[in-house]
Structures are given as structure tokens and as C-alpha cells.
Design a protein around this motif. Sequence first.
Motif, PDB file in Angstrom:
ATOM      1  N   MET A 193     -15.698 -14.857 -79.704  1.00  0.00           N
ATOM      2  CA  MET A 193     -17.098 -14.737 -79.644  1.00  0.00           C
ATOM      3  C   MET A 193     -17.487 -16.168 -78.693  1.00  0.00           C
ATOM      4  N   THR A 194     -18.718 -15.874 -78.347  1.00  0.00           N
ATOM      5  CA  THR A 194     -19.586 -17.157 -77.730  1.00  0.00           C
ATOM      6  C   THR A 194     -20.063 -17.863 -78.693  1.00  0.00           C
ATOM      7  N   LYS A 195     -20.462 -19.162 -78.329  1.00  0.00           N
ATOM      8  CA  LYS A 195     -21.001 -20.077 -79.212  1.00  0.00           C
ATOM      9  C   LYS A 195     -22.457 -19.380 -79.626  1.00  0.00           C
ATOM     10  N   GLU A 196     -22.958 -18.519 -79.027  1.00  0.00           N
ATOM     11  CA  GLU A 196     -24.208 -17.904 -79.545  1.00  0.00           C
ATOM     12  C   GLU A 196     -23.920 -16.728 -80.799  1.00  0.00           C
ATOM     13  N   GLY A 197     -22.433 -16.456 -80.727  1.00  0.00           N
ATOM     14  CA  GLY A 197     -22.102 -15.365 -81.949  1.00  0.00           C
ATOM     15  C   GLY A 197     -22.112 -13.977 -81.143  1.00  0.00           C
ATOM     16  N   LYS A 198     -21.955 -13.701 -79.854  1.00  0.00           N
ATOM     17  CA  LYS A 198     -21.739 -12.662 -79.309  1.00  0.00           C
ATOM     18  C   LYS A 198     -20.335 -12.272 -78.765  1.00  0.00           C
ATOM     19  N   TYR A 199     -20.058 -10.819 -78.964  1.00  0.00           N
ATOM     20  CA  TYR A 199     -18.534 -10.815 -78.588  1.00  0.00           C
ATOM     21  C   TYR A 199     -18.188 -11.236 -76.929  1.00  0.00           C
ATOM     22  N   ASN A 200     -17.026 -11.803 -77.024  1.00  0.00           N
ATOM     23  CA  ASN A 200     -16.755 -12.455 -75.557  1.00  0.00           C
ATOM     24  C   ASN A 200     -15.619 -11.384 -74.953  1.00  0.00           C
ATOM     25  N   ALA A 201     -15.915 -10.325 -74.391  1.00  0.00           N
ATOM     26  CA  ALA A 201     -14.820  -9.698 -73.794  1.00  0.00           C
ATOM     27  C   ALA A 201     -13.843 -10.267 -73.139  1.00  0.00           C
ATOM     28  N   GLU A 202     -14.427 -11.085 -72.021  1.00  0.00           N
ATOM     29  CA  GLU A 202     -13.532 -11.761 -71.175  1.00  0.00           C
ATOM     30  C   GLU A 202     -12.675 -12.890 -71.727  1.00  0.00           C
ATOM     31  N   GLY A 203     -13.288 -13.510 -72.745  1.00  0.00           N
ATOM     32  CA  GLY A 203     -12.460 -14.557 -73.391  1.00  0.00           C
ATOM     33  C   GLY A 203     -11.274 -13.750 -74.427  1.00  0.00           C
ATOM     34  N   VAL A 204     -11.807 -12.613 -75.029  1.00  0.00           N
ATOM     35  CA  VAL A 204     -10.635 -11.935 -75.729  1.00  0.00           C
ATOM     36  C   VAL A 204      -9.646 -11.566 -74.746  1.00  0.00           C
ATOM     37  N   TYR A 205      -9.698 -11.239 -73.598  1.00  0.00           N
ATOM     38  CA  TYR A 205      -8.940 -10.816 -72.717  1.00  0.00           C
ATOM     39  C   TYR A 205      -7.870 -11.893 -72.041  1.00  0.00           C
ATOM     40  N   GLN A 206      -8.583 -12.969 -71.945  1.00  0.00           N
ATOM     41  CA  GLN A 206      -7.971 -14.340 -71.613  1.00  0.00           C
ATOM     42  C   GLN A 206      -6.951 -14.580 -72.761  1.00  0.00           C
ATOM     43  N   LEU A 207      -7.304 -14.526 -73.836  1.00  0.00           N
ATOM     44  CA  LEU A 207      -6.437 -14.692 -75.064  1.00  0.00           C
ATOM     45  C   LEU A 207      -5.195 -13.780 -75.282  1.00  0.00           C
ATOM     46  N   ALA A 208      -5.547 -12.280 -74.736  1.00  0.00           N
ATOM     47  CA  ALA A 208      -4.563 -11.375 -74.614  1.00  0.00           C
ATOM     48  C   ALA A 208      -3.665 -11.613 -73.695  1.00  0.00           C
ATOM     49  N   LYS A 209      -4.057 -11.999 -72.436  1.00  0.00           N
ATOM     50  CA  LYS A 209      -3.175 -12.516 -71.510  1.00  0.00           C
ATOM     51  C   LYS A 209      -2.193 -13.450 -71.643  1.00  0.00           C
ATOM     52  N   GLN A 210      -2.647 -14.499 -72.629  1.00  0.00           N
ATOM     53  CA  GLN A 210      -1.607 -15.759 -73.022  1.00  0.00           C
ATOM     54  C   GLN A 210      -0.733 -15.046 -73.933  1.00  0.00           C
ATOM     55  N   SER A 211      -1.173 -14.114 -75.041  1.00  0.00           N
ATOM     56  CA  SER A 211      -0.409 -13.566 -76.096  1.00  0.00           C
ATOM     57  C   SER A 211       0.633 -12.452 -75.595  1.00  0.00           C
ATOM     58  N   TYR A 212       0.325 -11.647 -74.360  1.00  0.00           N
ATOM     59  CA  TYR A 212       1.230 -10.815 -73.819  1.00  0.00           C
ATOM     60  C   TYR A 212       1.467 -10.971 -72.544  1.00  0.00           C
ATOM     61  N   MET A 213       1.582 -12.173 -71.907  1.00  0.00           N
ATOM     62  CA  MET A 213       2.012 -12.577 -70.644  1.00  0.00           C
ATOM     63  C   MET A 213       3.513 -12.067 -70.332  1.00  0.00           C
ATOM     64  N   ARG A 214       4.375 -11.786 -71.243  1.00  0.00           N
ATOM     65  CA  ARG A 214       5.812 -11.168 -70.987  1.00  0.00           C
ATOM     66  C   ARG A 214       5.891  -9.650 -71.105  1.00  0.00           C
ATOM     67  N   SER A 215       4.600  -8.989 -71.450  1.00  0.00           N
ATOM     68  CA  SER A 215       4.815  -7.691 -71.588  1.00  0.00           C
ATOM     69  C   SER A 215       3.430  -6.967 -71.020  1.00  0.00           C
ATOM     70  N   PRO A 216       3.802  -6.439 -69.804  1.00  0.00           N
ATOM     71  CA  PRO A 216       2.763  -5.779 -69.160  1.00  0.00           C
ATOM     72  C   PRO A 216       1.924  -4.652 -69.862  1.00  0.00           C
ATOM     73  N   GLU A 217       2.952  -3.936 -70.341  1.00  0.00           N
ATOM     74  CA  GLU A 217       2.636  -2.673 -71.341  1.00  0.00           C
ATOM     75  C   GLU A 217       1.569  -2.883 -72.461  1.00  0.00           C
ATOM     76  N   LYS A 218       1.982  -4.230 -73.212  1.00  0.00           N
ATOM     77  CA  LYS A 218       1.011  -4.499 -74.138  1.00  0.00           C
ATOM     78  C   LYS A 218      -0.194  -5.140 -73.720  1.00  0.00           C
ATOM     79  N   LEU A 219      -0.281  -5.834 -72.630  1.00  0.00           N
ATOM     80  CA  LEU A 219      -1.558  -6.300 -71.900  1.00  0.00           C
ATOM     81  C   LEU A 219      -2.099  -5.403 -71.492  1.00  0.00           C
ATOM     82  N   ALA A 220      -1.646  -4.217 -70.847  1.00  0.00           N
ATOM     83  CA  ALA A 220      -2.522  -2.952 -70.561  1.00  0.00           C
ATOM     84  C   ALA A 220      -3.240  -2.577 -71.802  1.00  0.00           C
ATOM     85  N   LYS A 221      -2.406  -2.358 -72.889  1.00  0.00           N
ATOM     86  CA  LYS A 221      -3.378  -1.761 -74.044  1.00  0.00           C
ATOM     87  C   LYS A 221      -4.084  -2.750 -74.796  1.00  0.00           C
TER      88      LYS A 221
END
Length: 150
Positions: free
Chosen positions: A81-109
Motif C-alpha cells: 500500500m502507498t503511504k496514503e493507504g491506497k493499493y499499490n499495484a506496481e509495488g505489489v508487482y515489484q515484490l512479486a518479481k522479487q519473490s518469483y524471479m526464478r519462476s516465470p509461471e508463478k510470476l505470470a500468475k
Amino acid sequence: MDTCYRVLVAAVIAFASIQLITGQQLDIQKMYAMCQEKSNATDEELSAFQRSQSIPTTEHGKYSVLFQCLLACIFQNTGVMTKEGKYNAEGVYQLAKQSYMRSPEKLAKARQVVDICAKEVKNSEDKCEVAVIVANCTMAASTKLGLESV
């Protein structure tokens, strides 16, 4: 494992990943303590959460407002979430990229999960309420798409 607990665990893992990538010292306990103080969540609520692995509820079955705010603080400090309390889609996706960097299938999901929640999460003036909506949407979409935790 309860869905909200899995989201919290994922947020902490993501926080750890960001800390390691940026070279900052990881101190999850310090973040929890800061968020607990900021949200006024009690030690009893945290203990109940750790025992039951779910967000504490009131006697009427509603989520504990203090715990919702604790979750919001953690999400704000991990980029969910942003500091203003809104959903941060790009931030979540960046976190997902870090978590699933070795799995393109999981990253796509994960990208699908982010896209679904970007459409479904209705931002409100109450960041604590948004945190629970984000948690519920993320886990429902993850389950539907067969995306497991990190």
C-alpha cells in the motif's frame, strides 16, 4: 494456514527481500513494534493472531480495527500500500518479481493477481479497511489461480 496470515507472511518475506536487495539491515521485529505502537494493537491481539493465525475479531465477528491498522502499517512499509493507504499495484508487482524471479509461471500468475486486485480493491478513506480488502482479494485471487506463497 489462514489467508490473511499468509498475506502477512508474504509481506514480511517481501520486506526482507527489499531490505536485502537495498542493502539495508533487516529488522522485522522493529517494524512490527513500530506498527504495533502506531496502530495501538495490543500484545494480546498479537498473541491471539500468532496462536490462531488469523486476524482477531470482535464478539460480533468483525475484524479487530486495531489489528487491521497493524496490517495496514505493515503493508505500507512493504510497498503493498502507498503511504496514503491506497493499493499499490506496481509495488505489489515489484515484490512479486522479487519473490518469483526464478519462476516465470508463478510470476505470470502473480501479475494476474495484481491485475485482479487493482480492479477489485476499492480504495477508501480508511487505510485500515483497505488493508483487509487487499489481503482478502490477494488471497482469494491467489487461491483461484493456484498461486502458492513464496
